[in-house]
Motif scaffolding. Sequence first.
Motif, PDB file in Angstrom:
ATOM      1  N   HIS A  27       0.822  -1.204  -0.071  1.00 12.28           N
ATOM      2  CA  HIS A  27       0.112  -0.324   0.053  1.00 12.28           C
ATOM      3  C   HIS A  27       0.886   1.275   0.043  1.00 12.28           C
ATOM      4  CE1 HIS A  27      -2.406   3.223   2.065  1.00 12.28           C
ATOM      5  NE2 HIS A  27      -2.875   2.956   1.047  1.00 12.28           N
ATOM      6  N   VAL A  28       0.784   2.161  -1.101  1.00  7.66           N
ATOM      7  CA  VAL A  28       1.433   3.376  -1.109  1.00  7.66           C
ATOM      8  C   VAL A  28       0.512   4.568  -0.973  1.00  7.66           C
ATOM      9  CG1 VAL A  28       3.019   4.689  -2.477  1.00  7.66           C
ATOM     10  CG2 VAL A  28       3.180   2.044  -2.452  1.00  7.66           C
ATOM     11  N   PRO A  29       0.511   5.393  -0.119  1.00  9.90           N
ATOM     12  CA  PRO A  29      -0.574   6.513   0.017  1.00  9.90           C
ATOM     13  C   PRO A  29      -0.470   7.518  -1.293  1.00  9.90           C
ATOM     14  CG  PRO A  29       1.182   6.785   1.362  1.00  9.90           C
ATOM     15  CD  PRO A  29       1.540   5.589   0.827  1.00  9.90           C
ATOM     16  N   ALA A  30      -1.441   8.308  -1.219  1.00  9.63           N
ATOM     17  CA  ALA A  30      -1.174   9.568  -2.388  1.00  9.63           C
ATOM     18  C   ALA A  30      -0.279  10.501  -1.645  1.00  9.63           C
ATOM     19  CB  ALA A  30      -2.507  10.086  -2.615  1.00  9.63           C
ATOM     20  N   ARG A  31       0.697  10.680  -1.987  1.00  9.70           N
ATOM     21  CA  ARG A  31       1.511  11.903  -1.443  1.00  9.70           C
ATOM     22  C   ARG A  31       2.517  12.813  -2.452  1.00  9.70           C
ATOM     23  NH1 ARG A  31       5.734  10.130   3.241  1.00  9.70           N
ATOM     24  NH2 ARG A  31       6.248  11.984   4.142  1.00  9.70           N
ATOM     25  N   VAL A  71       8.293   7.700  -1.250  1.00 11.76           N
ATOM     26  CA  VAL A  71       8.269   7.721   0.155  1.00 11.76           C
ATOM     27  C   VAL A  71       8.915   6.518   0.708  1.00 11.76           C
ATOM     28  CG1 VAL A  71       5.962   8.780   0.120  1.00 11.76           C
ATOM     29  CG2 VAL A  71       6.239   5.858  -0.191  1.00 11.76           C
ATOM     30  N   PRO A  72       9.313   6.298   1.959  1.00 14.50           N
ATOM     31  CA  PRO A  72       9.550   5.132   2.645  1.00 14.50           C
ATOM     32  C   PRO A  72       8.725   4.025   2.672  1.00 14.50           C
ATOM     33  CG  PRO A  72       9.397   6.792   4.255  1.00 14.50           C
ATOM     34  CD  PRO A  72       8.940   7.492   3.024  1.00 14.50           C
ATOM     35  N   VAL A  73       9.051   2.937   3.032  1.00 15.14           N
ATOM     36  CA  VAL A  73       8.279   1.837   3.085  1.00 15.14           C
ATOM     37  C   VAL A  73       8.756   0.900   4.374  1.00 15.14           C
ATOM     38  CG1 VAL A  73       9.429   0.222   1.458  1.00 15.14           C
ATOM     39  CG2 VAL A  73       7.123   0.038   1.987  1.00 15.14           C
ATOM     40  N   VAL A  74       7.876   0.208   5.171  1.00 14.75           N
ATOM     41  CA  VAL A  74       8.159  -0.719   6.028  1.00 14.75           C
ATOM     42  C   VAL A  74       7.783  -2.129   5.684  1.00 14.75           C
ATOM     43  CG1 VAL A  74       7.654  -1.365   8.427  1.00 14.75           C
ATOM     44  CG2 VAL A  74       8.192   1.074   7.698  1.00 14.75           C
ATOM     45  N   VAL A  75       8.628  -3.108   5.569  1.00 11.22           N
ATOM     46  CA  VAL A  75       8.169  -4.507   5.306  1.00 11.22           C
ATOM     47  C   VAL A  75       7.736  -5.264   6.576  1.00 11.22           C
ATOM     48  CG1 VAL A  75       9.014  -6.599   4.320  1.00 11.22           C
ATOM     49  CG2 VAL A  75       9.957  -4.376   3.135  1.00 11.22           C
ATOM     50  N   ALA A 104      -0.841   2.281  10.654  1.00  9.73           N
ATOM     51  CA  ALA A 104      -0.415   3.310  11.471  1.00  9.73           C
ATOM     52  C   ALA A 104       1.018   3.643  10.348  1.00  9.73           C
ATOM     53  CB  ALA A 104       0.262   2.846  12.482  1.00  9.73           C
ATOM     54  N   LEU A 105       1.149   2.889   9.498  1.00  7.10           N
ATOM     55  CA  LEU A 105       2.507   3.358   8.586  1.00  7.10           C
ATOM     56  C   LEU A 105       1.825   4.132   7.243  1.00  7.10           C
ATOM     57  CD1 LEU A 105       3.906  -0.337   8.846  1.00  7.10           C
ATOM     58  CD2 LEU A 105       4.712   1.724   9.838  1.00  7.10           C
ATOM     59  N   VAL A 106       3.125   4.798   6.962  1.00  8.74           N
ATOM     60  CA  VAL A 106       2.594   5.528   5.587  1.00  8.74           C
ATOM     61  C   VAL A 106       2.601   4.569   4.529  1.00  8.74           C
ATOM     62  CG1 VAL A 106       3.878   7.175   4.065  1.00  8.74           C
ATOM     63  CG2 VAL A 106       4.036   7.761   6.373  1.00  8.74           C
ATOM     64  N   ALA A 107       3.781   3.846   4.186  1.00  8.66           N
ATOM     65  CA  ALA A 107       3.605   2.737   3.116  1.00  8.66           C
ATOM     66  C   ALA A 107       4.051   1.588   3.737  1.00  8.66           C
ATOM     67  CB  ALA A 107       4.700   3.301   2.181  1.00  8.66           C
ATOM     68  N   PHE A 127       9.544   5.186  16.185  1.00 10.75           N
ATOM     69  CA  PHE A 127      10.907   4.895  16.109  1.00 10.75           C
ATOM     70  C   PHE A 127      11.314   4.754  14.444  1.00 10.75           C
ATOM     71  CE2 PHE A 127      13.464   1.031  15.089  1.00 10.75           C
ATOM     72  CZ  PHE A 127      14.620   1.380  15.252  1.00 10.75           C
ATOM     73  N   LEU A 128      10.457   4.132  13.838  1.00  8.85           N
ATOM     74  CA  LEU A 128      10.703   3.860  12.458  1.00  8.85           C
ATOM     75  C   LEU A 128      10.739   5.197  11.620  1.00  8.85           C
ATOM     76  CD1 LEU A 128       8.632   0.483  11.852  1.00  8.85           C
ATOM     77  CD2 LEU A 128      11.017   0.806  11.474  1.00  8.85           C
ATOM     78  N   ALA A 129       9.951   6.165  12.125  1.00  8.70           N
ATOM     79  CA  ALA A 129       9.715   7.380  11.402  1.00  8.70           C
ATOM     80  C   ALA A 129      11.139   8.381  11.788  1.00  8.70           C
ATOM     81  CB  ALA A 129       8.489   8.059  11.881  1.00  8.70           C
ATOM     82  N   ARG A 130      11.461   8.111  12.932  1.00  7.10           N
ATOM     83  CA  ARG A 130      12.693   9.040  13.163  1.00  7.10           C
ATOM     84  C   ARG A 130      13.957   8.388  12.403  1.00  7.10           C
ATOM     85  NH1 ARG A 130      10.887   7.818  18.388  1.00  7.10           N
ATOM     86  NH2 ARG A 130      12.642   6.327  18.893  1.00  7.10           N
ATOM     87  N   GLU A 131      14.156   7.282  12.113  1.00  5.94           N
ATOM     88  CA  GLU A 131      15.214   6.724  11.508  1.00  5.94           C
ATOM     89  C   GLU A 131      15.872   7.193  10.278  1.00  5.94           C
ATOM     90  OE1 GLU A 131      17.436   6.111  13.346  1.00  5.94           O
ATOM     91  OE2 GLU A 131      16.450   5.714  14.947  1.00  5.94           O
ATOM     92  N   PRO A 132      15.011   7.582   9.077  1.00  4.19           N
ATOM     93  CA  PRO A 132      13.396   7.322   8.912  1.00  4.19           C
ATOM     94  C   PRO A 132      13.198   6.191   8.083  1.00  4.19           C
ATOM     95  CG  PRO A 132      14.489   8.872   7.316  1.00  4.19           C
ATOM     96  CD  PRO A 132      15.641   8.230   7.973  1.00  4.19           C
ATOM     97  N   ALA A 133      12.228   5.529   8.205  1.00  2.00           N
ATOM     98  CA  ALA A 133      11.889   4.207   7.522  1.00  2.00           C
ATOM     99  C   ALA A 133      10.109   4.294   7.298  1.00  2.00           C
ATOM    100  CB  ALA A 133      12.308   2.916   8.222  1.00  2.00           C
ATOM    101  N   ALA A 134       9.619   5.162   7.952  1.00  2.00           N
ATOM    102  CA  ALA A 134       8.187   5.212   8.018  1.00  2.00           C
ATOM    103  C   ALA A 134       7.627   6.719   7.945  1.00  2.00           C
ATOM    104  CB  ALA A 134       7.603   4.487   9.286  1.00  2.00           C
TER     105      ALA A 134
END
Length: 263
Positions: A35-39, A44-48, A75-78, A255-262
């Motif tokens: 899932h990739v949001p409209a942005r 965008v970053p992605v979390v697996v 809760a995740l961006v992608a 945490f993932l957003a700070r690194e950033p991965a989310a």
Amino acid sequence: MPPVAPLATPDGGALHRGVSFSLPDGYRPLLLDLHVPAREGGPVPVVVWIHGGGFYSGDRRCLPDTMDQGSVFEALVAVATVDYRLSGEARFPAQLDDVLAALAYLRAFAGGLGLDPERIGVWGESAGGTPAALAALTDGRVAAAALWYPLADLALLDRERADTPWARLIGGAPSALPEAAAQASPVSHVPAAAPPVLLLHGTADESLPALHSERLHALLLAAGARSAYLPVEGAGHCFAGCEDIPALITTTVDFLAREPAAR
């Protein structure tokens, strides 16, 4: 194979469902959902997400029964949720190979998917935390890793029986296969150049004791890597008994957003 045209989502984004990211000879095709949001503003970053299930069960699309279904993904961006071969299909290192194949696929097609290939994080729970950790520690390009109550060291579990989930993973009792047991244990693969790692583990987890996360955390720090360990007091496996799992999800996403991965 290249991704086909995605489905549109209510948020204006794109859903790539059932994408074949690996076709291992003699096995079923391995699939992912993305899932990739409209942005606006570029890739965008992605979390697996890597599911648990004792290595012999589980579904990329489902969360443990202790959690609201979809709560992590929403809760995740992608987010990409991925298959891997189960222990009834193939022995280790097939599971790690499959996660690495998913990462390679997302990087190879990042441009067309709207993803940033240098900001891919992993998030694994329980048995899924093992290939997630191994991928983060060995791939060299994972941006960050969130590990929920992972199996980190086969030596901390029953080493004599051949009918345990971890014995089925490596093809026999860990005591009889010490090299295979070590190869399947993230604690054996800790480099100084490891990406940032967050570990969450219930202190009352009897299935996979918190010592797994504690030991991996200590080894990461000793190697000079960045690691944070958050014990969840009184929680069992899958955070059973925790009254605020949504807060744990928020902590992990932050945490993932700070690194950033989310982000």
